[in-house]
Design a protein around this motif. Sequence first.
Motif, mmCIF file in Angstrom:
data_model
loop_
_atom_site.group_PDB
_atom_site.id
_atom_site.type_symbol
_atom_site.label_atom_id
_atom_site.label_comp_id
_atom_site.label_asym_id
_atom_site.label_seq_id
_atom_site.Cartn_x
_atom_site.Cartn_y
_atom_site.Cartn_z
ATOM 1 N N GLU A 49 35.510 43.596 48.661
ATOM 2 C CA GLU A 49 36.912 43.520 49.095
ATOM 3 C C GLU A 49 37.811 44.340 48.174
ATOM 4 O O GLU A 49 38.720 45.034 48.626
ATOM 5 C CB GLU A 49 37.362 42.064 49.124
ATOM 6 C CG GLU A 49 36.744 41.247 50.247
ATOM 7 C CD GLU A 49 37.192 39.790 50.192
ATOM 8 O OE1 GLU A 49 38.035 39.469 49.319
ATOM 9 O OE2 GLU A 49 36.715 38.983 51.023
ATOM 10 N N ARG A 50 37.570 44.268 46.874
ATOM 11 C CA ARG A 50 38.400 45.023 45.928
ATOM 12 C C ARG A 50 38.211 46.532 46.087
ATOM 13 O O ARG A 50 39.139 47.310 45.857
ATOM 14 C CB ARG A 50 38.043 44.627 44.499
ATOM 15 C CG ARG A 50 38.384 43.176 44.144
ATOM 16 C CD ARG A 50 38.174 42.945 42.665
ATOM 17 N NE ARG A 50 38.442 41.566 42.277
ATOM 18 C CZ ARG A 50 38.472 41.138 41.014
ATOM 19 N NH1 ARG A 50 38.255 42.005 40.023
ATOM 20 N NH2 ARG A 50 38.720 39.873 40.744
ATOM 21 N N LEU A 51 37.010 46.921 46.478
ATOM 22 C CA LEU A 51 36.710 48.351 46.585
ATOM 23 C C LEU A 51 36.881 48.869 48.010
ATOM 24 O O LEU A 51 36.764 50.085 48.237
ATOM 25 C CB LEU A 51 35.261 48.614 46.145
ATOM 26 C CG LEU A 51 34.924 48.296 44.678
ATOM 27 C CD1 LEU A 51 33.418 48.342 44.467
ATOM 28 C CD2 LEU A 51 35.616 49.298 43.752
ATOM 29 N N ASP A 52 37.117 47.935 48.949
ATOM 30 C CA ASP A 52 37.179 48.299 50.361
ATOM 31 C C ASP A 52 35.846 48.910 50.806
ATOM 32 O O ASP A 52 35.792 49.932 51.497
ATOM 33 C CB ASP A 52 38.322 49.289 50.629
ATOM 34 C CG ASP A 52 38.636 49.392 52.116
ATOM 35 O OD1 ASP A 52 38.305 48.439 52.864
ATOM 36 O OD2 ASP A 52 39.189 50.426 52.539
ATOM 37 N N VAL A 53 34.756 48.274 50.366
ATOM 38 C CA VAL A 53 33.394 48.715 50.702
ATOM 39 C C VAL A 53 32.626 47.493 51.198
ATOM 40 O O VAL A 53 32.763 46.397 50.644
ATOM 41 C CB VAL A 53 32.672 49.327 49.480
ATOM 42 C CG1 VAL A 53 31.218 49.639 49.822
ATOM 43 C CG2 VAL A 53 33.394 50.576 49.007
ATOM 44 N N ALA A 54 31.829 47.651 52.227
ATOM 45 C CA ALA A 54 31.052 46.534 52.774
ATOM 46 C C ALA A 54 30.085 46.006 51.726
ATOM 47 O O ALA A 54 29.458 46.780 50.982
ATOM 48 C CB ALA A 54 30.288 46.982 54.012
ATOM 49 N N GLU A 109 36.880 48.381 38.343
ATOM 50 C CA GLU A 109 37.050 47.010 38.815
ATOM 51 C C GLU A 109 36.312 46.004 37.927
ATOM 52 O O GLU A 109 36.743 44.860 37.781
ATOM 53 C CB GLU A 109 36.551 46.874 40.262
ATOM 54 C CG GLU A 109 37.430 47.560 41.292
ATOM 55 C CD GLU A 109 38.831 46.943 41.340
ATOM 56 O OE1 GLU A 109 38.974 45.735 41.024
ATOM 57 O OE2 GLU A 109 39.782 47.678 41.685
ATOM 58 N N LEU A 110 35.198 46.440 37.321
ATOM 59 C CA LEU A 110 34.433 45.540 36.471
ATOM 60 C C LEU A 110 34.929 45.556 35.028
ATOM 61 O O LEU A 110 34.425 44.808 34.180
ATOM 62 C CB LEU A 110 32.938 45.922 36.503
ATOM 63 C CG LEU A 110 32.231 45.758 37.864
ATOM 64 C CD1 LEU A 110 30.780 46.224 37.774
ATOM 65 C CD2 LEU A 110 32.293 44.305 38.329
ATOM 66 N N GLU A 125 30.613 40.132 48.041
ATOM 67 C CA GLU A 125 31.736 40.155 48.977
ATOM 68 C C GLU A 125 33.062 40.365 48.243
ATOM 69 O O GLU A 125 33.922 41.154 48.688
ATOM 70 C CB GLU A 125 31.785 38.844 49.782
ATOM 71 C CG GLU A 125 30.668 38.684 50.812
ATOM 72 C CD GLU A 125 29.322 38.372 50.176
ATOM 73 O OE1 GLU A 125 29.295 38.015 48.969
ATOM 74 O OE2 GLU A 125 28.292 38.500 50.870
ATOM 75 N N GLN A 126 33.215 39.688 47.122
ATOM 76 C CA GLN A 126 34.473 39.805 46.369
ATOM 77 C C GLN A 126 34.656 41.219 45.812
ATOM 78 O O GLN A 126 35.744 41.785 45.889
ATOM 79 C CB GLN A 126 34.477 38.786 45.224
ATOM 80 C CG GLN A 126 34.622 37.339 45.707
ATOM 81 C CD GLN A 126 34.394 36.336 44.585
ATOM 82 O OE1 GLN A 126 33.670 36.618 43.633
ATOM 83 N NE2 GLN A 126 35.017 35.163 44.701
ATOM 84 N N LEU A 127 33.572 41.782 45.256
ATOM 85 C CA LEU A 127 33.678 43.147 44.722
ATOM 86 C C LEU A 127 33.905 44.135 45.867
ATOM 87 O O LEU A 127 34.686 45.084 45.733
ATOM 88 C CB LEU A 127 32.400 43.519 43.951
ATOM 89 C CG LEU A 127 32.374 44.929 43.335
ATOM 90 C CD1 LEU A 127 33.546 45.119 42.368
ATOM 91 C CD2 LEU A 127 31.043 45.187 42.619
#
Length: 484
Positions: free
Chosen positions: A36-41, A66-67, A32-34
């Motif tokens: 949100e950062r990517l704007d991907v479900a 992001e990683l 969920e956190q990743l």
Amino acid sequence: MTPSTAKTPRADLLILGKRLRFFRVNAGLTLEQLGERLDVAASQLSLIENGRREPKLSLIQNIAHELGIELAELLSSAPPDKRSALEIELDQAQHNPAYASLGLPVIRGAKSLPDDALESLVGLHREIERRERAAIATPEEARRANTESRMQMRERDNYLPDIEDIAEEMLKKANHTTGALTHRTVAIMAEQLGFTLIYVDDLPHSTRSVTDLKNGRIYLPPASIPGGHGLRSLALQAMAHAVLGHDKPASYTEFLQQRLEINYFAAACLIPQGRAVEFLGQAKKDRNLAIEDFRDAFGVTHESAAQRFTNLATAHLDLTVHFMRVNDDGSLMRGYENDGVPLPTDASGTIEGQVVCKRWGARTAFDRTNRTSEFYQYTDTPAGTFWCTVQTGSTETEGFSISFGVPFDDAKWFRGRDTSHRTVSLCPDPSCCRRPAQDLTERWADQAWPSARMHAHVLSPLPQGSFPGVDDTEVYEFLSRHAE
């Protein structure tokens, strides 16, 4: 690489998913956190991590950013850890047809599956695959694969230009330009590939050579073998697996294809295309083509010269040809044709082990008192008239003949075309040479009970192992002895 982890598109996606999960967890992020950062479900990222969806390159780039890792690190083809490698191997194995045929359920390598259970399942699948691969080298499979290979080479006129080019390049690097290929030059070629040739007298009985990939050694029979023609060829064949980028064969058909390619490579090195075509072209111009001259010019065996002639004849000399090795009992051991000569076959199209007509030169040559020179003959068959040149020889247990031939119209290019030997063959008509004369049948049909000689190849098993016909235990024990 184990057989069940051979690269497939599915495996590529699984590895990418495992690496994504590995680096995400290391970064302390949930799906969920990743997401949100990517704007991907998060559900979309989960599909990617489970190898069920192929992401766009732009998304992969954003994930790597992001990683905090390089894109190349995320896209590496290696599983990120041992657990991931086992999970991927289990998935691949359960999508193997051999497993699917068992009708058993698919077990996911989920986090809840203990490591020892995962290792046990993978081990069982490896054993299933090992047994499946060991069972493929049956006589029936060997015959089918052999026939398929022969027909494919016939379509190519027995010519493989890519391997010709590779052989020429390797000879050039070894500074070989003229004369017969020496043992020293073969050793230099091996050194350029990172191998050392070692001659030993304790090779495993089921092998012709053994390559130690770890220590860069190729083990061959003793160098004292008379003539040494075979040693050069054996060394070149062993090197060819590395040169041609072969992996461990996954089927008998693949094993046979690799065997064909390494034999071809060895022949192309011993009899280089450029000089061979020049030699044969001049001989054809002089109407003096002869297998024995070709043999002597390159310092090889008569059989090697005849087989090599078939590689080059159609592509470079505009000749269709045929070749046979026949045992003195009449059985055909090896054969090739693209000139229409009616080689004997069984119902499946297999020629190996079939009996050659007694009227053909490959068998009438055995009737000569003087076998030191080549024998020439014309044979009229239902498919037309063919000319052939035959040389006989013997092993410790049996005699054999090597015959090479062409259609009648092309005999004009060969020495021996003026021979007066001519026979008529009606085979496969039984009246030709397989049905006894009527008077003999009437006299002996109910009075004869011969004890048949069992041919060795009928009872010879194909040992189970990683390579058809090779005893793994013998090989591994041999390598261990010589590695110490």
